[in-house]
Design a protein around this motif. Structure first.
Motif, PDB file in Angstrom:
ATOM      1  N   GLN A 160       0.829  -1.208   0.000  1.00  0.00           N
ATOM      2  CA  GLN A 160       0.000   0.000   0.000  1.00  0.00           C
ATOM      3  C   GLN A 160       0.860   1.252   0.000  1.00  0.00           C
ATOM      4  OE1 GLN A 160      -3.494   0.225   2.554  1.00  0.00           O
ATOM      5  NE2 GLN A 160      -2.921   2.296   3.163  1.00  0.00           N
TER       6      GLN A 160
ATOM      7  N   THR B 213       0.952   3.885  -3.290  1.00  0.00           N
ATOM      8  CA  THR B 213       0.543   5.283  -3.144  1.00  0.00           C
ATOM      9  C   THR B 213       1.733   6.234  -3.310  1.00  0.00           C
ATOM     10  OG1 THR B 213       0.771   5.059  -0.731  1.00  0.00           O
ATOM     11  CG2 THR B 213      -1.429   4.764  -1.651  1.00  0.00           C
TER      12      THR B 213
ATOM     13  N   TYR C 166       2.600   6.415  -7.106  1.00  0.00           N
ATOM     14  CA  TYR C 166       1.572   7.234  -7.760  1.00  0.00           C
ATOM     15  C   TYR C 166       1.857   8.720  -7.506  1.00  0.00           C
ATOM     16  CZ  TYR C 166      -2.120   4.057  -9.446  1.00  0.00           C
ATOM     17  OH  TYR C 166      -2.859   3.160 -10.161  1.00  0.00           O
ATOM     18  N   HIS C 167       2.077   9.058  -6.250  1.00  0.00           N
ATOM     19  CA  HIS C 167       2.301  10.462  -5.890  1.00  0.00           C
ATOM     20  C   HIS C 167       3.587  10.990  -6.499  1.00  0.00           C
ATOM     21  CE1 HIS C 167       2.580  14.154  -3.619  1.00  0.00           C
ATOM     22  NE2 HIS C 167       3.670  13.739  -2.985  1.00  0.00           N
TER      23      HIS C 167
ATOM     24  N   THR D 149      -2.921  13.741  -4.063  1.00  0.00           N
ATOM     25  CA  THR D 149      -2.300  12.446  -3.763  1.00  0.00           C
ATOM     26  C   THR D 149      -1.317  12.544  -2.593  1.00  0.00           C
ATOM     27  OG1 THR D 149      -0.614  12.892  -5.457  1.00  0.00           O
ATOM     28  CG2 THR D 149      -2.542  11.593  -6.114  1.00  0.00           C
TER      29      THR D 149
ATOM     30  N   GLN E 238      -0.374  10.635   1.706  1.00  0.00           N
ATOM     31  CA  GLN E 238       0.929  10.196   2.201  1.00  0.00           C
ATOM     32  C   GLN E 238       1.106  10.542   3.681  1.00  0.00           C
ATOM     33  OE1 GLN E 238       1.416   8.154  -0.474  1.00  0.00           O
ATOM     34  NE2 GLN E 238       3.533   8.440   0.140  1.00  0.00           N
TER      35      GLN E 238
ATOM     36  N   GLN F 202      -0.628   8.021   5.770  1.00  0.00           N
ATOM     37  CA  GLN F 202      -0.054   6.679   5.729  1.00  0.00           C
ATOM     38  C   GLN F 202       0.695   6.350   7.013  1.00  0.00           C
ATOM     39  OE1 GLN F 202       0.340   4.142   2.987  1.00  0.00           O
ATOM     40  NE2 GLN F 202      -1.593   5.151   2.536  1.00  0.00           N
TER      41      GLN F 202
ATOM     42  N   LEU G 226      -7.557   2.753  -2.080  1.00  0.00           N
ATOM     43  CA  LEU G 226      -6.615   3.795  -2.486  1.00  0.00           C
ATOM     44  C   LEU G 226      -6.062   3.538  -3.880  1.00  0.00           C
ATOM     45  CD1 LEU G 226      -4.685   4.357   0.861  1.00  0.00           C
ATOM     46  CD2 LEU G 226      -6.282   5.930  -0.248  1.00  0.00           C
ATOM     47  N   THR G 227      -5.841   2.282  -4.227  1.00  0.00           N
ATOM     48  CA  THR G 227      -5.333   1.972  -5.563  1.00  0.00           C
ATOM     49  C   THR G 227      -6.343   2.377  -6.630  1.00  0.00           C
ATOM     50  OG1 THR G 227      -4.019   0.123  -4.717  1.00  0.00           O
ATOM     51  CG2 THR G 227      -4.459   0.154  -7.072  1.00  0.00           C
TER      52      THR G 227
ATOM     53  N   TYR H 276      -6.499   6.261  -6.691  1.00  0.00           N
ATOM     54  CA  TYR H 276      -5.336   6.829  -7.355  1.00  0.00           C
ATOM     55  C   TYR H 276      -5.355   6.535  -8.848  1.00  0.00           C
ATOM     56  CZ  TYR H 276      -2.735   8.492  -3.277  1.00  0.00           C
ATOM     57  OH  TYR H 276      -2.316   9.200  -2.190  1.00  0.00           O
TER      58      TYR H 276
END
Length: 525
Positions: free
Chosen positions: A14, A18, A21-22, A72, A76, A79, A476-477, A480
């Motif tokens: 995870q 994320t 992606y960010h 995004t 973070q 997280q 979240l996937t 995103y």
């Protein structure tokens, strides 16, 4: 035990998904902000309207990227508390300072002045408006510095002592934390990578538009020569360019897109050289601070004097007993470590035995995933070559005031746009995966109580069930993924739409504020 391992693995997936992606968005924001500031400065100094068009065009693309980056990036921050609460407790005294500065100083700086820049085109004097975008550029780079400083502490903890009462490191030297030599090596490398991404982005789009304008001009002239009506303009063409004459298209290719493209191409060369220099410096530090990471990056299983650089290895590369180095550059790995060809480098097996004895954990695997570290390191270098190819080819085809007219090269320029994004992501995957199994690596160099001021990944996760983490991972996937499609769709739309026509570009935007002037950044409004 199986449930605990599942929680660790899913939590790592995870955070990794994320973060990647960010981080796709981050280098473009960091690098594009100063490039836009330079474009606006050129317009401010010269009064050349073409640079104003370029500023607003790339400014719109920057705002799209910035907005999605913020969306995004917020996740973070959560997280750390969602799946990594034990890690957050362990590093709280250290991470609080740089992350607070990133939020209170850097982010507020950039977010405040980006608002003034968006809405101040016809409300602020030229000089103040120009200062706003420069402050945005300073803010995004300052934000990067504090984030890199926090990450570098995970790679090489400094400026702390062990607090036996709270059972975690306590910071006693803030200056040492933010001037960590790991930070001072990593930050220039990160900025060089961001500039490579942004300059390739600007150069690729500039080359494509240059070729597109020249091709469309030729099509219109051929249609006129044949005394037939010109073919209908495709829907993808911006309405502001539908009625452009061949002369106007060629003039834009020469006076707008060629200067913009060459600005990006030359910066790509400069950023590439900076990446090479900073990468070499950072590698030398990593060989000292995290020798296991660098050994894994080369699949160097056995210790060697005058170790060679592995160009290509085959086999089951997460197993030291089955790796065959097919192509090797003799002595080059030792040279990368300290610029000497006869340096002895420790291999994975020797380091494994050393760490197992030091921590009294013979069952613990102290080596990262060899396959991921080996190939992510090479992917980082290989993808960066795409930017180099575009830079040198583009500079060659635009030499002596020439413009690019080949549609094939224009498409090639577009195809090279993902290369620096992938190179940056590969580099961070190598950096973070190579640190495994640590979430906070021990500081062997300074002997900073490595047995206590360090943390294994499996000790940093929250006490959730695997099912709970799976739900957030899937959610979240998907979220995103949707945001990624929105980002790509908006970027594609506005790249194809192109800059505003000359008649639509405001000429006021200066000392005489005109609140009734037309909107200049339609996306921002």
């Amino acid at each position: 035990m199986n449930l605990a391992l599942d929680v660790v693995d899913v939590s790592r997936w995870q955070f990794g998904i994320t973060t990647v992606y960010h981080f796709i968005l981050v280098p473009l924001t960091i690098g594009l902000a100063p490039m836009i500031a330079v474009m606006q400065t050129v317009w401010y100094v010269t009064g050349n309207e073409q640079w104003l068009r370029a500023t607003k065009f790339f400014g719109k693309l920057f705002l799209i990227n910035f907005a999605l980056g913020v969306a995004t990036g917020i996740v973070q921050e959560f997280q750390f508390g969602m799946n990594w609460s034990e890690y957050s407790r362990f590093v709280a005294d250290v991470f609080g300072a740089p992350l607070a500065l990133e939020g209170l100083v850097a982010f507020f700086l950039e977010s405040t002045f980006i608002g003034l820049w968006i809405f101040g085109w016809d409300r602020l004097p030229k000089r103040l408006h120009l200062a706003a975008i420069w402050l945005v550029a300073i803010g995004v780079n300052a934000s990067a510095y504090f984030i890199v400083a926090a990450n570098s502490w995970m790679q090489h903890p400094v400026g702390v002592h062990w607090d036996p009462v709270r059972g975690r490191p306590a910071m006693d030297d803030f200056w040492a934390v933010i001037t960590n030599n790991t930070t001072l090596a990593a930050f220039p490398h990160v900025i060089a990578g961001a500039l490579l991404t942004a300059s390739t982005f600007v150069a690729g789009i500039g080359c494509w538009w240059m070729a597109r304008n020249m091709w469309r001009a030729k099509r219109l002239e051929d249609a006129a020569d044949a005394a037939i009506d010109a073919e209908p303009v495709p829907d993808a063409v911006s309405p502001s360019h539908v009625d452009a004459t061949p002369e106007q298209l060629r003039d834009d290719a020469h006076t707008l897109w060629r200067p913009v493209a060459r600005f990006g191409l030359w910066l790509t060369v400069v950023a590439g050289v900076a990446l090479f220099i900073t990468g070499d410096f950072q590698a030398q530090i990593m060989f000292k601070q995290q020798p296991m990471k660098m050994a894994a990056a080369e699949s160097l299983c056995e210790s060697e004097t005058g170790a060679g650089f592995s160009v290509l290895s085959i086999g089951r590369q997460n197993n030291c007993d089955n790796i065959d180095h097919v192509i090797t550059a003799p002595g080059m790995l030792s040279f990368l470590a300290d610029h000497r060809f006869d340096t002895r480098l420790q291999g994975v097996k020797e380091l494994q035995a050393q760490y197992a004895k030091e921590f009294n954990k013979p069952e613990q695997n102290f080596a990262p995933n060899l396959f991921v570290t080996y190939w992510s390191f090479r992917a980082m270098i290989t993808w960066a070559v795409g930017s180099a190819l575009l830079a040198f080819a583009g500079l060659w085809f635009t030499r002596r005031k020439q413009v690019i007219s080949s549609r094939r090269f224009g498409l090639f320029a577009l195809w090279m746009l993902p290369a620096p994004f992938l190179a940056n992501s590969s580099g961070w995957i190598f950096t973070e995966m190579g640190r495994q199994p640590w979430v906070v690596a021990p500081n062997w160099v300074d002997n900073l109580d490595p047995l206590r001021i360090s943390m294994f990944v499996h000790n940093g996760v929250s006490r959730h069930t695997a099912g709970t983490v799976w739900v957030s991972l899937i959610t979240l996937t998907l979220l995103y993924g949707i945001l990624g499609l929105i980002w790509f769709g908006l970027q594609r739309r506005y790249v194809i739409e192109g800059p505003s026509a000359r008649s639509d570009v405001a000429s006021s935007s200066g000392d005489d504020a005109d609140t009734d002037a037309p909107e200049q950044l339609s996306f921002a409004y």
